[in-house]
Each structure stands twice: as structure tokens, then as C-alpha cells.
Design an enzyme around this catalytic site. Structure first.
Site, PDB file in Angstrom:
ATOM      1  N   ASP A 218       0.831  -1.211   0.000  1.00  0.00           N
ATOM      2  CA  ASP A 218       0.000   0.000   0.000  1.00  0.00           C
ATOM      3  C   ASP A 218       0.865   1.260   0.000  1.00  0.00           C
ATOM      4  O   ASP A 218       1.816   1.364   0.781  1.00  0.00           O
ATOM      5  CB  ASP A 218      -0.870   0.049   1.266  1.00  0.00           C
ATOM      6  CG  ASP A 218      -1.764  -1.176   1.431  1.00  0.00           C
ATOM      7  OD1 ASP A 218      -1.382  -2.265   0.982  1.00  0.00           O
ATOM      8  OD2 ASP A 218      -2.833  -1.028   2.054  1.00  0.00           O
ATOM      9  N   HIS A 220      -1.091   4.435  -0.508  1.00  0.00           N
ATOM     10  CA  HIS A 220      -2.119   5.296   0.102  1.00  0.00           C
ATOM     11  C   HIS A 220      -1.864   6.802  -0.012  1.00  0.00           C
ATOM     12  O   HIS A 220      -1.891   7.526   0.985  1.00  0.00           O
ATOM     13  CB  HIS A 220      -2.280   4.928   1.577  1.00  0.00           C
ATOM     14  CG  HIS A 220      -3.271   3.814   1.793  1.00  0.00           C
ATOM     15  ND1 HIS A 220      -4.568   3.848   1.319  1.00  0.00           N
ATOM     16  CD2 HIS A 220      -3.144   2.615   2.417  1.00  0.00           C
ATOM     17  CE1 HIS A 220      -5.200   2.731   1.658  1.00  0.00           C
ATOM     18  NE2 HIS A 220      -4.364   1.954   2.317  1.00  0.00           N
ATOM     19  N   ASP A 247      -4.140  -0.392  -3.291  1.00  0.00           N
ATOM     20  CA  ASP A 247      -4.267   0.726  -2.347  1.00  0.00           C
ATOM     21  C   ASP A 247      -3.251   1.834  -2.638  1.00  0.00           C
ATOM     22  O   ASP A 247      -2.470   2.238  -1.785  1.00  0.00           O
ATOM     23  CB  ASP A 247      -4.154   0.240  -0.885  1.00  0.00           C
ATOM     24  CG  ASP A 247      -5.436  -0.435  -0.411  1.00  0.00           C
ATOM     25  OD1 ASP A 247      -6.275  -0.771  -1.265  1.00  0.00           O
ATOM     26  OD2 ASP A 247      -5.593  -0.624   0.806  1.00  0.00           O
ATOM     27  N   ASP A 250      -6.433   7.058  -1.492  1.00  0.00           N
ATOM     28  CA  ASP A 250      -7.195   7.230  -0.239  1.00  0.00           C
ATOM     29  C   ASP A 250      -6.260   7.456   0.954  1.00  0.00           C
ATOM     30  O   ASP A 250      -5.127   7.027   0.968  1.00  0.00           O
ATOM     31  CB  ASP A 250      -8.113   6.038   0.051  1.00  0.00           C
ATOM     32  CG  ASP A 250      -9.406   6.064  -0.759  1.00  0.00           C
ATOM     33  OD1 ASP A 250      -9.779   7.151  -1.226  1.00  0.00           O
ATOM     34  OD2 ASP A 250     -10.032   5.001  -0.908  1.00  0.00           O
ATOM     35  N   ARG A 251      -6.834   8.133   1.941  1.00  0.00           N
ATOM     36  CA  ARG A 251      -6.166   8.476   3.205  1.00  0.00           C
ATOM     37  C   ARG A 251      -5.092   9.539   2.997  1.00  0.00           C
ATOM     38  O   ARG A 251      -5.226  10.639   3.478  1.00  0.00           O
ATOM     39  CB  ARG A 251      -5.619   7.229   3.914  1.00  0.00           C
ATOM     40  CG  ARG A 251      -6.720   6.281   4.368  1.00  0.00           C
ATOM     41  CD  ARG A 251      -6.157   5.175   5.254  1.00  0.00           C
ATOM     42  NE  ARG A 251      -7.178   4.261   5.706  1.00  0.00           N
ATOM     43  CZ  ARG A 251      -7.939   4.433   6.790  1.00  0.00           C
ATOM     44  NH1 ARG A 251      -7.789   5.511   7.523  1.00  0.00           N
ATOM     45  NH2 ARG A 251      -8.831   3.537   7.132  1.00  0.00           N
ATOM     46  N   ASN A 279      -8.422  -3.007  -2.181  1.00  0.00           N
ATOM     47  CA  ASN A 279      -9.795  -2.729  -1.732  1.00  0.00           C
ATOM     48  C   ASN A 279     -10.107  -1.234  -1.744  1.00  0.00           C
ATOM     49  O   ASN A 279     -11.270  -0.841  -1.684  1.00  0.00           O
ATOM     50  CB  ASN A 279     -10.046  -3.308  -0.335  1.00  0.00           C
ATOM     51  CG  ASN A 279      -9.231  -2.632   0.745  1.00  0.00           C
ATOM     52  OD1 ASN A 279      -8.006  -2.583   0.664  1.00  0.00           O
ATOM     53  ND2 ASN A 279      -9.889  -2.124   1.766  1.00  0.00           N
ATOM     54  N   HIS A 280      -9.070  -0.375  -1.852  1.00  0.00           N
ATOM     55  CA  HIS A 280      -9.316   1.067  -1.957  1.00  0.00           C
ATOM     56  C   HIS A 280      -9.406   1.545  -3.402  1.00  0.00           C
ATOM     57  O   HIS A 280      -9.630   2.734  -3.628  1.00  0.00           O
ATOM     58  CB  HIS A 280      -8.255   1.868  -1.187  1.00  0.00           C
ATOM     59  CG  HIS A 280      -8.571   1.973   0.271  1.00  0.00           C
ATOM     60  ND1 HIS A 280      -9.270   3.028   0.811  1.00  0.00           N
ATOM     61  CD2 HIS A 280      -8.305   1.138   1.296  1.00  0.00           C
ATOM     62  CE1 HIS A 280      -9.412   2.846   2.112  1.00  0.00           C
ATOM     63  NE2 HIS A 280      -8.837   1.698   2.434  1.00  0.00           N
ATOM     64  N   HIS A 328      -3.763  -8.392  -3.251  1.00  0.00           N
ATOM     65  CA  HIS A 328      -3.838  -7.371  -2.212  1.00  0.00           C
ATOM     66  C   HIS A 328      -4.229  -7.917  -0.844  1.00  0.00           C
ATOM     67  O   HIS A 328      -3.581  -7.663   0.155  1.00  0.00           O
ATOM     68  CB  HIS A 328      -4.809  -6.254  -2.619  1.00  0.00           C
ATOM     69  CG  HIS A 328      -4.868  -5.155  -1.605  1.00  0.00           C
ATOM     70  ND1 HIS A 328      -3.819  -4.286  -1.401  1.00  0.00           N
ATOM     71  CD2 HIS A 328      -5.818  -4.818  -0.693  1.00  0.00           C
ATOM     72  CE1 HIS A 328      -4.127  -3.452  -0.418  1.00  0.00           C
ATOM     73  NE2 HIS A 328      -5.339  -3.762   0.026  1.00  0.00           N
ATOM     74  N   ARG A 378     -11.564  -7.069  10.650  1.00  0.00           N
ATOM     75  CA  ARG A 378     -11.931  -5.742  10.152  1.00  0.00           C
ATOM     76  C   ARG A 378     -13.422  -5.647   9.823  1.00  0.00           C
ATOM     77  O   ARG A 378     -13.886  -4.616   9.383  1.00  0.00           O
ATOM     78  CB  ARG A 378     -11.072  -5.323   8.963  1.00  0.00           C
ATOM     79  CG  ARG A 378     -11.079  -6.199   7.779  1.00  0.00           C
ATOM     80  CD  ARG A 378     -10.263  -5.598   6.634  1.00  0.00           C
ATOM     81  NE  ARG A 378      -8.860  -5.974   6.679  1.00  0.00           N
ATOM     82  CZ  ARG A 378      -7.859  -5.096   6.544  1.00  0.00           C
ATOM     83  NH1 ARG A 378      -8.098  -3.829   6.373  1.00  0.00           N
ATOM     84  NH2 ARG A 378      -6.608  -5.508   6.567  1.00  0.00           N
ATOM     85  N   HIS A 405      -2.308  -4.796   2.335  1.00  0.00           N
ATOM     86  CA  HIS A 405      -3.619  -4.618   2.975  1.00  0.00           C
ATOM     87  C   HIS A 405      -3.573  -4.273   4.460  1.00  0.00           C
ATOM     88  O   HIS A 405      -4.557  -3.791   4.997  1.00  0.00           O
ATOM     89  CB  HIS A 405      -4.425  -5.904   2.742  1.00  0.00           C
ATOM     90  CG  HIS A 405      -5.898  -5.827   3.024  1.00  0.00           C
ATOM     91  ND1 HIS A 405      -6.675  -4.725   2.726  1.00  0.00           N
ATOM     92  CD2 HIS A 405      -6.746  -6.745   3.565  1.00  0.00           C
ATOM     93  CE1 HIS A 405      -7.937  -4.982   3.075  1.00  0.00           C
ATOM     94  NE2 HIS A 405      -8.007  -6.196   3.587  1.00  0.00           N
TER      95      HIS A 405
END
Length: 477
Positions: A218, A220, A247, A250-251, A279-280, A328, A378, A405
Site C-alpha cells: 500500500d 495510500h 491501495d 485514499d487516506r 480494496n481502496h 492485495h 476488520r 492490505h
């Protein structure tokens, strides 16, 4: 054990929490709960540490236990609402926000969250109502030929193919907060969308004698840390392949910069630069965690829609040298699932991963230490044990699976007797976790070489600056 001993253990957990060492904080809270299982605040403290680790399912369970012990404990409802919001269960979250607002009417932040949650529930219902199976592409009616790049544009020009010169200029522009021309953004996304659409669901690649491939986890939206990977390890080239394992966005608040740089390299090196979906790279996460807002703020809504289409075209896995299966999330609910099932999976028939099925599992699952399978920490997907990994690797002739992940404090972790490797490439994740980043180099001998690295300074823009729902303050960022 005396009650004061349990409090002392909780205090040690609080110290670790203040030091942003979430795993250690959880261990101390575990001990405090073991010493005194009837103190609700121990569970809400642990819930908050689980939230920081994105173990939202565990956080919900802890908050629920605290509520059982003390139905008037407002903080427990608050934690459970945050965790449910984080996994997009707005309908569940809204009940808890309502309780918080009722019990604590002076809490302005909770009122804001309650209002935002109501809007999200309405928006989700609206989006579902207008969903069209074969919606026209956002590229329809986009006339790039007539789009003029003004004389005043001070960057390198892009014609019909990507160039190193363009990428080098773009890297510097992004460092100083400049953008590239909207026409070029459209060109890059459309070119890469076509490239990845035509790749198999599981890309298969080999490493020749004079080559290497670097696997990154990731990133991100942490653009400056992405550049640090290239500075330390070398930029992508014909001989130096890269795989980014989902990923990208995002964030972090440079998600468009990360996505455009990775896409530009994909266009420049279509056969040696690889991107797996995470997943993002999905619409609902992008709406929640900032990428949609960032696209709109820096470019246009159409840019987001095109990115969304390109994300749903991305491959879901990469097989390196027939030995390393890279995806991922992780493994599957069914032991019968094989690499051939991944090869045959028609990812184009389903743009978003949904709540169940092979695509969801590939993007969302996590390893656990216990054998067998268990509920997800999660709150989405499931967890798989070392025996599951062993059977999958043996059945498919693999050395190991490589996945991302999850934050790892050392940047990577080798689990399941060496058969499950997690790599995470966003150091000091969200500016709030004291973790290292890591990447893995693989040469023709197919040995894994791990490199850890630290976060580098970045301009003073906070994580999730473009998330429009107050998630940042809610998550304590």
C-alpha cells in the site's frame, strides 16, 4: 490480581498508545482485561487501538462488550459508531450516533457525525436507486483532440505516447504542488484503462537473469514516500520491473499524484510495470476516504469517474516466476479455489467487489495465527490460518503468497511458516502510526530481499484532507 494491577497494565497500554505503537497497546489492554474483565473502559481503550490498526470488527466487538457491562457508557457507543462508519456500515453506525447525541447533547462533533451519517445513508440509497448495469463511460463525449493546452502551460508537453521526460517533469511539478494539464490527466487514465483492461485477471511474469522486480505494498496517497522508494531502489526501467499491490489512493492527500505517476509508468512500460487492484480502488472506499474529493478539488468529477472505470479494469493478482502469488488481500473461503479459478475469473463482469465472492476475498481477507478460518477482524471478509496457506501453496506449486492490505510496524512480516508475506509501503501511515515502510526485490534466483525505509518529510497537508465527512477528526487523526 488486584484491581490496581489491572489499572497499571491499562496505563502501560495508554503509554504505548501515546507512542503510536498500536500493537503493543493492544497487548497491554489484553492483559488488563485478563486481570479485570469487568471494566468497560479497558474495552473502549482497546477498541480505539483496534480502530488505529483498522481492525474494525474487533473494535465493534470490544465496544459491544463495554456496552453490555455499562449500557450508559457513551464512549463505547462512540467507538462502535466510528468502527461501523469506517467499514461503510452507515445504517448500523447511525443508531449509535443517535445514542451519543441523546446522552451527550453538548458534543458538537458527535452531532456533526450523526448528521453526516444520515446524509451518507440517504446518498447510499440514492446511488443504489440510480445504479445502471451498463452505464455509459465517462469518456463518452470527451473530445481530447479539441482540448487545447494553453500557451501559458509551463510543463513538458505530452503527445500520443508517454515519455521519460514528461514523467520527470511531472514528478517535479507534483513536488511543488503544481498539477499537470487536465488534457494529459485524461490521456493518461484512458491509455492505462485500455492497457489494464486487456491484461488477464492474474498477470503472469518471469524475472530474467539481468532483471529484477520490486513488489511494493500500500502507498495510500503518500507521494513523497513513493518517491523515496524510487530514490532508494531505482526508478522503473525496462530491466527494473515494479509491481504495486493495490491501495495506491485514499487516506494520504496526494492520491491523484500517486495514481498519475504509477499510471504514467504503466503507460511507459506496459509489459514490465504492474498494478494489482486493492480494496481502496473501489467507489465506496474512494467516497469515504478522500480520493473522490481530491479528484474533484484538484481536477474534476469526470477525472474521478474515469479513474473509477480504470480501477475496475485492473488485474486482481500477479504470479511471479510461477512461485509467488501476489494479491492485495489474501486467500479464500473455499480450499478448492486454485490459480486456474483466478485465471478464469471474469473481473469485467463485476465492477465493484461486493460483499461476497472471489473478488471480495482477493481484496479484503487477512491472515490469522490460528488454524482454519475465522471471522474478519476488520468486519469485512474473513481470516485464513497457516494450514489454509500451506494447502493452497502446495496445491498450486507455490513458494508463498505475497499480500499487503495491513500495516506492519516493521514494514513487512513473514508468517505462516514463511508461506505468507505481508508488505506495506506507507511508512508513518496517515502521519499517525510509527511504522516503517518496506518493499521486496526479487531477482532471477527468486529469493526475496527485503528493504525497510522510513517516512520522509512532506508539506503540511493532513491525511484525508479531501474526505468530506469529518472522518479525519473522528478517527483521531
Amino acid at each position: 490480581m488486584a484491581a490496581e494491577d489491572a489499572v497499571a497494565l491499562k496505563n502501560k497500554g495508554n503509554e504505548a498508545f501515546k507512542a503510536k505503537d498500536w500493537p503493543s497497546a493492544i497487548e497491554w489492554y489484553d492483559k488488563a482485561i485478563e486481570a479485570n474483565p469487568n471494566e468497560p473502559s479497558f474495552y473502549t481503550n482497546r477498541a480505539q487501538a483496534h480502530i488505529k490498526m483498522e481492525a474494525y470488527g474487533y473494535a465493534i466487538a470490544d465496544a459491544t462488550k463495554a456496552i453490555e457491562l455499562n449500557p450508559d457508557f457513551v464512549k463505547a457507543y462512540y467507538r462502535r459508531a466510528v468502527a461501523n462508519t469506517a467499514i461503510l456500515k452507515h445504517g448500523d453506525a447511525i443508531h449509535d450516533w443517535k445514542v451519543v447525541v441523546r446522552k451527550n447533547p453538548s458534543d458538537k462533533l458527535a452531532k456533526t457525525q450523526y448528521d453526516a451519517c444520515q446524509k451518507m445513508v440517504k446518498r447510499d440509497a440514492f446511488l443504489k436507486a440510480i445504479e445502471v448495469a451498463d452505464a455509459p463511460s465517462a469518456a463518452e463525449g470527451l473530445d481530447l483532440d479539441s482540448m487545447v493546452v494553453e500557451e501559458a502551460y509551463d510543463g513538458v508537453r505530452l503527445k500520443d505516447t508517454m515519455t521519460k521526460e514528461f514523467i520527470e517533469d511531472m514528478i517535479e511539478r507534483f513536488k511543488t504542488g503544481k498539477k499537470i494539464h487536465k488534457k494529459y490527466v485524461f490521456q493518461i487514465i484512458l491509455a492505462v484503462k485500455d492497457l489494464v483492461y486487456n491484461e488477464p485477471t492474474m498477470v503472469e511474469t518471469h524475472v530474467k537473469d539481468d532483471e529484477k522486480i520490486t513488489v511494493c505494498g500500500d502507498t495510500h496517497g503518500q507521494y513523497f514516500d513513493l518517491l523515496e522508494i524510487f530514490r532508494l531502489n531505482g526508478f522503473p526501467s525496462e530491466k527494473h520491473h515494479y509491481l504495486f499491490n493495490g491501495d495506491f489512493v485514499d487516506r494520504g492527500s496526494w492520491s491523484t499524484e500517486v495514481a498519475l505517476l504509477l499510471y504514467s509508468y504503466k503507460w511507459l512500460y506496459p509489459n514490465t510495470f504492474f498494478l494489482n487492484r486493492g480494496n481502496h480502488e473501489t467507489d465506496d472506499m474512494n467516497r469515504m476516504y478522500g480520493f473522490e474529493g481530491e479528484c474533484k478539488a484538484k481536477y474534476t468529477e469526470r477525472v474521478f469517474k474515469l479513474f473509477s472505470e480504470s480501477f475496475s479494469a485492473l488485474p486482481l493478482a500477479t504470479l511471479i516466476g510461477d512461485k509467488y502469488f501476489v494479491l492485495h488481500g489474501g486467500l479464500f473461503s473455499d480450499d478448492e479455489t486454485s490459480l486456474d479459478d483466478i485465471r478464469k475469473l471474469n473481473r469485467h463482469g463485476q465492477r465493484q467487489p461486493g460483499q461476497s465472492g472471489l473478488m471480495m476475498e482477493m481484496l479484503w481477507t487477512d491472515p490469522q495465527t490460528a488454524p482454519g478460518r475465522g471471522p474478519s477482524k476488520r468486519g469485512v471478509g474473513l481470516q485464513f490460518g497457516p494450514d489454509v496457506t500451506k494447502r493452497f501453496c502446495e496445491k498450486n506449486g507455490l513458494e508463498a503468497i505475497i499480500r499487503s492490505h495491513e500495516v506492519r510496524m516493521e514494514g513487512y512480516e513473514v508468517e505462516h511458516d514463511g508461506r505468507c508475506i505481508t508488505v506495506f509501503s506507507a511508512p508513518k501511515y496517515c502521519d499517525s502510526t510509527e511504522n516503517k515502510g518496506a518493499f521486496i526485490n526479487i531477482e532471477s534466483d527468486l529469493k526475496l530481499q527485503y528493504t525497510q525505509f522510513d517516512a520522509v518529510p512532506h508539506p503540511d497537508i493532513k491525511p484525508m484532507a479531501y474526505a468530506n465527512n469529518g472522518m479525519m477528526s473522528m478517527m483521531g487523526m
